[in-house]
Write an enzyme that holds these catalytic residues in place. Structure first.
Site, PDB file in Angstrom:
ATOM      1  N   GLY A  50      -0.528  -5.753   6.720  1.00 33.90           N
ATOM      2  CA  GLY A  50       0.505  -5.174   7.624  1.00 33.90           C
ATOM      3  C   GLY A  50       0.986  -6.461   8.523  1.00 33.90           C
ATOM      4  O   GLY A  50       1.886  -6.506   9.342  1.00 33.90           O
TER       5      GLY A  50
ATOM      6  N   GLY B  18      -0.277  -4.522  -5.324  1.00 37.19           N
ATOM      7  CA  GLY B  18      -1.404  -3.887  -4.858  1.00 37.19           C
ATOM      8  C   GLY B  18      -2.544  -3.855  -5.644  1.00 37.19           C
ATOM      9  O   GLY B  18      -2.394  -3.496  -6.925  1.00 37.19           O
TER      10      GLY B  18
ATOM     11  N   CYS C 145       0.715  -1.176   0.066  1.00 37.31           N
ATOM     12  CA  CYS C 145      -0.018   0.060  -0.058  1.00 37.31           C
ATOM     13  C   CYS C 145       0.851   1.255  -0.284  1.00 37.31           C
ATOM     14  O   CYS C 145       1.953   1.277   0.780  1.00 37.31           O
ATOM     15  CB  CYS C 145      -0.900   0.067   1.209  1.00 37.31           C
ATOM     16  SG  CYS C 145      -2.001  -1.221   1.473  1.00 37.31           S
TER      17      CYS C 145
HETATM   18  P1  XMP Z   1      -0.540  -7.294   3.469  1.00 38.32           P
HETATM   19  O1  XMP Z   1       0.281  -6.649   4.243  1.00 38.32           O
HETATM   20  O2  XMP Z   1      -1.042  -8.593   3.949  1.00 38.32           O
HETATM   21  O3  XMP Z   1      -1.646  -6.631   2.919  1.00 38.32           O
HETATM   22  O4  XMP Z   1       0.407  -7.508   2.228  1.00 38.32           O
HETATM   23  C1  XMP Z   1      -2.707  -6.931   2.097  1.00 38.32           C
HETATM   24  C2  XMP Z   1      -3.980  -6.006   2.201  1.00 38.32           C
HETATM   25  O5  XMP Z   1      -3.422  -4.687   1.591  1.00 38.32           O
HETATM   26  C3  XMP Z   1      -4.652  -4.108   0.974  1.00 38.32           C
HETATM   27  N1  XMP Z   1      -4.372  -3.805  -0.404  1.00 38.32           N
HETATM   28  C4  XMP Z   1      -3.902  -2.649  -0.731  1.00 38.32           C
HETATM   29  N2  XMP Z   1      -3.879  -1.291  -0.139  1.00 38.32           N
HETATM   30  N3  XMP Z   1      -3.471  -0.227  -2.116  1.00 38.32           N
HETATM   31  C5  XMP Z   1      -3.565  -0.155  -0.640  1.00 38.32           C
HETATM   32  O6  XMP Z   1      -3.444   0.802  -0.243  1.00 38.32           O
HETATM   33  C6  XMP Z   1      -3.342  -1.329  -2.710  1.00 38.32           C
HETATM   34  O7  XMP Z   1      -2.959  -1.230  -4.062  1.00 38.32           O
HETATM   35  C7  XMP Z   1      -3.701  -2.419  -2.066  1.00 38.32           C
HETATM   36  N4  XMP Z   1      -3.868  -3.667  -2.626  1.00 38.32           N
HETATM   37  C8  XMP Z   1      -4.219  -4.527  -1.541  1.00 38.32           C
HETATM   38  C9  XMP Z   1      -5.799  -5.061   0.845  1.00 38.32           C
HETATM   39  O8  XMP Z   1      -6.591  -4.681   1.935  1.00 38.32           O
HETATM   40  C10 XMP Z   1      -5.058  -6.643   1.251  1.00 38.32           C
HETATM   41  O9  XMP Z   1      -5.816  -7.359   1.937  1.00 38.32           O
END
Ligand code: XMP
Length: 478
Positions: A338, A385, A303
């Site tokens: 996170g 993302g 993110c």
């Molecule tokens: P982790 O830390 O486990 O997080 O890799 C996965 C979560 O990240 C979110 N997500 C995004 N948030 N921009 C964001 O701000 C993005 O492009 C994006 N893609 C995913 C989402 O909630 C996921 O479950």
């Protein structure tokens, strides 16, 4: 007037160890609520991202006791097919087995089975729909592609009635040395199929999270614009146990309106929505009718929302704030983003989340979509993302069939990055490590269960020095 308050995340705190009467990790119980009406045997949820969850990941997650949420960046037909695939694998009885008619060619049967990733097809009479035979890999291995299915299929099919139990089915399969047992109803129409593989699976995965029919639990995401109602209906029709309204800013009229519309059209639908990061956000989604709230703004590994917009709340504080509202309303909270270690997951759960959604930890596995790439002799997979430039452009080209050279890339404001994560092999071992670490986390909190852990939880805030001390230090890690 702008207000200022402190926000903390996983690396800012530790859980204070408490007296424990647990003598073995197996005495801990990871059962938890995903949503008001869905219980999981393990509190992990795979993220609805196109580099994390399609049917293979969803099946692996349910086998480990969790659940996967199929991402929405597919056509309605393809996303629905992923739900059906997940539901099929691991069910003791497949409800709608794939079929073919006897006048098709061997080549067509081969392509159809490959496309559906199944090893056999039931052959039905085109006019009456009656079972005429069964065709498996063995029947077509050396057959001429132009042959008709009727010429190579096995005609003498052993069948059973709809009431057949797992043990009885196993005995019939063994006595007849067969691997597939079609189930016929009283009118002799096919109403299911039991396979030896599925029987083996159910004994191999005693912790599997299942629906009322013994099939793997699976969820699916929908957006807040365009086809979301039609998509939701198709996904529920395919057997999705839960829908997730997926929007970066879930504390918005768009999200709330979508929740209300879905709940009005499908009152029995189990519905999760997010993402929010504040108590008010959670409260408003609960008021709109959700069965669980997904929490996390800008916390994900890929993110850049916080960088681009300046908005977000450190994840631990967001979870604590939302969980308070969740508890008051008896609505579970999902911590999303996170989580890099089982310790992070333990902190999120202790802070009040009922489950944890993970992306990057599961990316780069055999079960995550995408191919393995090699760079400087090391193997990787893409993890990106969903608001990254690449994902947004990919989405547009899927929706419109093209991306024009005239498109101004400045029209896209990315809130995510595209990354590579090391190839990690099968996801099952990762999930075992996560669950094992979490069980130990419960034990350090003197808790047998997740709710007990939440009651016992006492956080201590640490300094930078405390953080440095918490990681391996003054040694060269091998
Ligand atoms: P982790 O830390 O486990 O997080 O890799 C996965 C979560 O990240 C979110 N997500 C995004 N948030 N921009 C964001 O701000 C993005 O492009 C994006 N893609 C995913 C989402 O909630 C996921 O479950």
């Amino acid at each position: 007037m702008a207000e200022f308050r402190e926000g903390l995340t996983f690396d800012d705190v530790l859980l204070v160890p408490k007296y424990s009467d647990i003598t073995s990790r197996s005495q801990t119980d990871l059962t938890t609520k995903l949503s008001r009406n869905i219980t999981l045997n393990m509190p992990f949820v795979s993220a609805n991202m196109d580099t994390v969850t399609e049917s293979a990941m969803a099946v692996a997650m349910s086998r480990a006791g969790g659940i996967g949420i199929i991402h929405r960046f597919l056509s309605i037909a393809d996303q629905t097919e992923e739900v059906l695939r997940a539901k099929r694998s691991g069910s003791v009885m497949i409800e709608h087995p794939y079929t073919i008619s006897a006048d098709r060619t061997v080549q067509e049967a081969r392509e159809y089975s490959e496309d559906r990733q199944v090893s056999g097809l039931l052959v039905l009479d085109k006019d009456t729909g009656r079972l005429e035979g069964i065709i498996t890999g063995r029947d077509i291995l050396f057959a001429d592609p132009a042959d008709r299915v009727r010429d190579v299929m096995t005609k003498d099919v052993v069948t059973a009635g709809p009431g057949v139990g797992r043990d009885e089915a196993k005995r019939i399969l063994h006595d007849n040395r067969i691997e597939k047992l079609p189930i016929l109803d009283e009118k002799d129409t096919v109403c299911g199929l039991v396979t030896s593989r599925d029987i083996i699976n159910t004994s191999d995965y005693p912790n599997m999270s299942v629906d009322g029919k013994g099939r793997p639990l699976v969820g699916a995401a929908v957006g807040v614009k365009g086809d979301f109602m039609e998509r939701g209906e198709a996904l529920l029709g395919a057997g999705a146990d839960v829908l997730v309204v997926d929007i970066a800013h879930g504390h918005s009229e768009n999200a709330m309106g979508t929740v209300r519309n879905i709940k009005k059209a499908f009152p029995d639908c189990e519905l999760i929505a997010g993402n929010v990061a504040t108590a008010q956000g959670a409260q408003d989604l609960i008021k709109a009718g959700v069965d669980a709230v997904k929490v996390g703004v800008g916390s994900g590994s890929i993110c850049i929302t916080r960088v681009i917009t300046g908005s977000g709340v450190p994840q631990l504080t967001a979870v604590i704030d939302c969980a308070k509202v969740g508890r008051e309303n008896d609505v579970p909270i999902i911590s999303d983003g996170g989580t890099r270690t089982s310790g992070d997951a333990a902190k999120a759960l202790a802070a009040g989340a009922s489950s944890v959604m993970v992306g990057s930890m599961l990316g780069g596995t055999d079960e995550s979509p995408g191919t393995v790439l090699t760079k400087n002799g090391k193997r990787f997979k893409v993890y990106r993302g969903m608001a990254s430039l690449a994902a947004s452009i990919g989405r547009k080209s899927k929706e419109t069939g093209y991306v024009s050279l005239d498109d101004d890339l400045n029209d896209y404001v990315a809130e995510g990055v595209e990354a590579m994560v090391p190839y990690k092999g099968g996801v099952t071992d990762i999930l075992k490590q996560l669950a094992g670490g979490l069980r130990s986390g419960l034990s350090y909190c003197g808790a047998h269960t997740i709710p007990q852990m939440q009651q016992n939880a006492e956080f201590v805030k640490m300094s930078r020095a405390g953080f440095a001390e918490s990681n391996p230090h003054d040694v060269s890690v091998m």
